[in-house]
Structures are given as C-alpha cells and as structure tokens.
Design an enzyme around this catalytic site. Structure first.
Site, short mmCIF file in Angstrom:
data_model
loop_
_atom_site.label_atom_id
_atom_site.label_comp_id
_atom_site.label_asym_id
_atom_site.label_seq_id
_atom_site.Cartn_x
_atom_site.Cartn_y
_atom_site.Cartn_z
N ASP A 42 64.30 101.04 16.31
CA ASP A 42 63.59 101.49 16.25
C ASP A 42 61.87 100.39 16.21
OD1 ASP A 42 63.89 99.13 13.83
OD2 ASP A 42 64.00 100.10 12.15
N GLU A 44 62.20 97.57 15.64
CA GLU A 44 61.63 96.02 14.58
C GLU A 44 61.92 94.56 15.83
OE1 GLU A 44 63.73 96.60 10.83
OE2 GLU A 44 61.52 97.61 10.53
N HIS A 132 36.71 82.29 18.44
CA HIS A 132 35.58 82.67 19.19
C HIS A 132 33.99 81.85 18.56
CE1 HIS A 132 32.69 85.41 19.44
NE2 HIS A 132 32.34 86.23 18.50
N LYS A 192 22.26 89.37 25.27
CA LYS A 192 22.49 90.13 24.98
C LYS A 192 21.93 91.21 23.16
CE LYS A 192 27.22 90.33 23.68
NZ LYS A 192 28.83 90.16 23.92
N ASP A 218 32.48 83.20 30.03
CA ASP A 218 32.30 83.80 28.68
C ASP A 218 34.36 83.62 27.76
OD1 ASP A 218 31.51 84.39 26.25
OD2 ASP A 218 31.64 86.48 26.89
N THR A 223 36.24 94.89 26.43
CA THR A 223 36.23 95.87 27.55
C THR A 223 35.25 95.48 28.84
OG1 THR A 223 33.65 96.23 26.34
CG2 THR A 223 35.44 97.28 25.30
N GLY A 224 34.64 94.61 28.50
CA GLY A 224 34.70 94.61 30.19
C GLY A 224 32.89 94.86 30.13
N GLY A 225 32.36 95.52 29.33
CA GLY A 225 31.06 95.71 28.67
C GLY A 225 30.14 94.63 28.92
#
Ligand code: R5P
Length: 296
Positions: A42, A44, A132, A192, A218, A223-225
């Site tokens: 399952d 787990e 971050h 940005k 960075d 998402t690479g934007g």
C-alpha cells in the site's frame, strides 16, 4: 552550540540523500549505517536498522522533500531513538516547505514551522543547507545550523571560466556576491516580481554582460520561470554563454525544457536533491559545519 564527543559517529542515509550520506561518511571517515528500507504494497514505508548503535552518536541525512520523504525521516528518527542512540543529529540537505516561512494570508499554515517542530521532537540538533530564509532555523526547538553550498558551486563555475555572476532577484544578491568574490569577477542582480506560482516578471536593467560567460545563481530552481526570464534577458544583452546554478534543483513543471529552450548553456545543481544535474556535492560544507559542533 551542542558539544558532542564521540569516537564513532554513524552516518545514516535516508532514501532521498544517499549520495550526500555516502560522501559525508567518506569525508569524515565514519561508518555508513546498514539499513533495510522497503515499501509495503500500500506504499507505506518500512525501516529497520541493522547495526547496533546503542550509546553511539548518529547522523541522519535525509532531504525533507517531497512529502513522502518527510514521513520517511520521522520513521528513521524514531528507529534511531528506539535503538538507544546517544545523540541524534539530523542533516536536512533540502528543507522542503521552507518557502512557506510565514503566513502570507490569514488562515494559512506556517508550513516550515510545522515540519521543523516535528523534526525537532526526535533530534538533538539539525543542520540544513542554504535555507530559503535563515529565520526558519528558529522554528526548530533544538539547536539548528545552516551551511552554504555557494563556495562549492563557485568553485565549479570558476573551472568553467565564468566571468560574471548574476542574481535573478534581490533575495539571491548575497549569494551572487559571495560566488563572484570567490571567482574574482563582477556581479549584479535583477529585480523580480512574482505574478503567481509559475510566472515572474523581470524589471529591465542594463547589465554589463556583453561577451561574458555568465552564471546565474539562486537557492532554488522550482518551475524554472525565474531563471528562464533571466537567461533571456542576458542573451538579449549579448552574454556569450549563460550557466544556471542552484543549490536545490526541484525542476518541476517542465523546468528542464523551459530552461533549455531559453538557451541555457549548462544547468548545475548540488546533490541536496539528486537529479541528472547534481554536479556539485554539499558533503564538504556539511562536514565542515558538523566538525564545528562535534569533535570528529
Ligand atoms: C524565490 O525567491 C527563490 O529564491 C527562487 O527564485 C524561486 O523559488 C524559483 O522559483 P521558480 O523556479 O519557480 O521561478
């Protein structure tokens, strides 16, 4: 500061950071623990420790991303505590949920705090790489330290003859400055504005990038934007090559294709998240931090 005295410090790699754990064991000349990991039908998770670690210090290395790996970490911590480890040091190469480090809107969870609190319940101290925001360390109820992959990334970029470093936003400015100082070249940053989870807008700015071999640096590529927009801006302004480097390469939502079609010359990330782009290891920076809080 946690002062740990030990002859042997077992290194235990979880399934999301086995390369970092192996490199760390080699760097520190400490034994890598034997374990059995499997998943039940399952899905787990199951963990069993195969070494006797009673009375020993144990370093668990596990990236807390994605969700499944966080549950794995909790189970590994429980097994280590139950086996009688003296001290449990948790290394989190990439600390997931760190970008939700506060309530941006009423009614939201402070996700980074939730994860930190749970990890703290079975740990004596924690080390994470390039969080971050540094203040997330305060969410842990045990001593928590950060270390940086910037110098390791900069060393790689220097070998690639990079002669200009760019931060894609103000938040990454300090990283770019540090990398540029190691390489001994100029740096700059962009402004940005995030429109939503996948779209960002870059304020046009004249960069001294014509004919240069540029590296954009960075903490996270998701998402690479952010990077794709910065690459386009640099190429428009005459950069010869553009390398893209980050500590944590999540590469979700078609990021790889987005970056390659934005004319990225090379993609580089560390092994905090193991991908085909993990060209730099964070084992050295983790080892240095561990050595400052232990006597190994
Ligand atoms: C945000 O401030 C971070 O430092 C990164 O710039 C961001 O997470 C990158 O996200 P994406 O790759 O989705 O643009």
């Amino acid at each position: 500061m946690v002062h740990l005295r030990c002859h042997t410090m077992y290194i235990l790699g979880g399934t999301s950071a086995s390369n970092v754990a192996t490199n760390l064991a080699i760097t520190l000349k400490q034994p890598l623990m034997h374990t059995t990991y499997k998943r039940f039908p399952d899905d787990e998770f199951y963990v069993r420790l195969l070494d006797d670690i009673a009375g020993q210090d144990v370093v668990i290395v596990q990236t807390a991303y994605p969700d499944q790996k966080i549950v794995e970490l909790f189970l590994i911590q429980d097994a280590v505590l139950d086996a009688g480890a003296k001290k449990i040091i948790v290394i989190i190469p990439y600390f997931g949920y760190s970008r939700q480090d506060k309530k941006f809107e009423d009614g939201e969870a402070t996700s980074a705090r939730v994860i930190a609190q749970h990890i703290s319940s079975n740990a004596d101290c924690v080390i994470t790489v390039d969080p971050h925001k540094e203040h997330i360390l305060n969410f842990f109820s045990v001593p928590a330290y950060s270390c940086s992959a910037v110098v390791s990334l900069a060393r790689y970029l220097k070998e690639k003859h990079v002669d200009f470093v760019l931060a894609p936003d103000k938040g990454a400015r300090q990283r770019a400055k540090e990398a540029a100082s190691f390489i001994n070249c100029d740096y700059d940053y962009l402004e940005k504005t995030r429109i939503n989870g996948t779209n960002v807008k870059i304020t046009p700015k004249k960069l001294n990038a014509r004919g240069k071999h540029v590296a954009i640096i960075d903490d996270i590529i998701s998402t690479g934007g952010t990077m794709a927009n910065s690459i386009k801006e640099l190429k428009k302004q005459g950069a010869k090559t553009v390398l893209v480097a980050c500590t944590h390469g999540l590469f979700v939502d078609g990021a790889k294709e987005k970056l390659l079609s934005a004319d990225c010359d090379e993609l580089i990330s560390t092994d905090t998240i193991e991908t085909e782009f993990s060209k730099v290891s964070v084992a050295d920076t983790i080892a240095q931090t561990l050595q400052t809080i232990t006597d190994i």
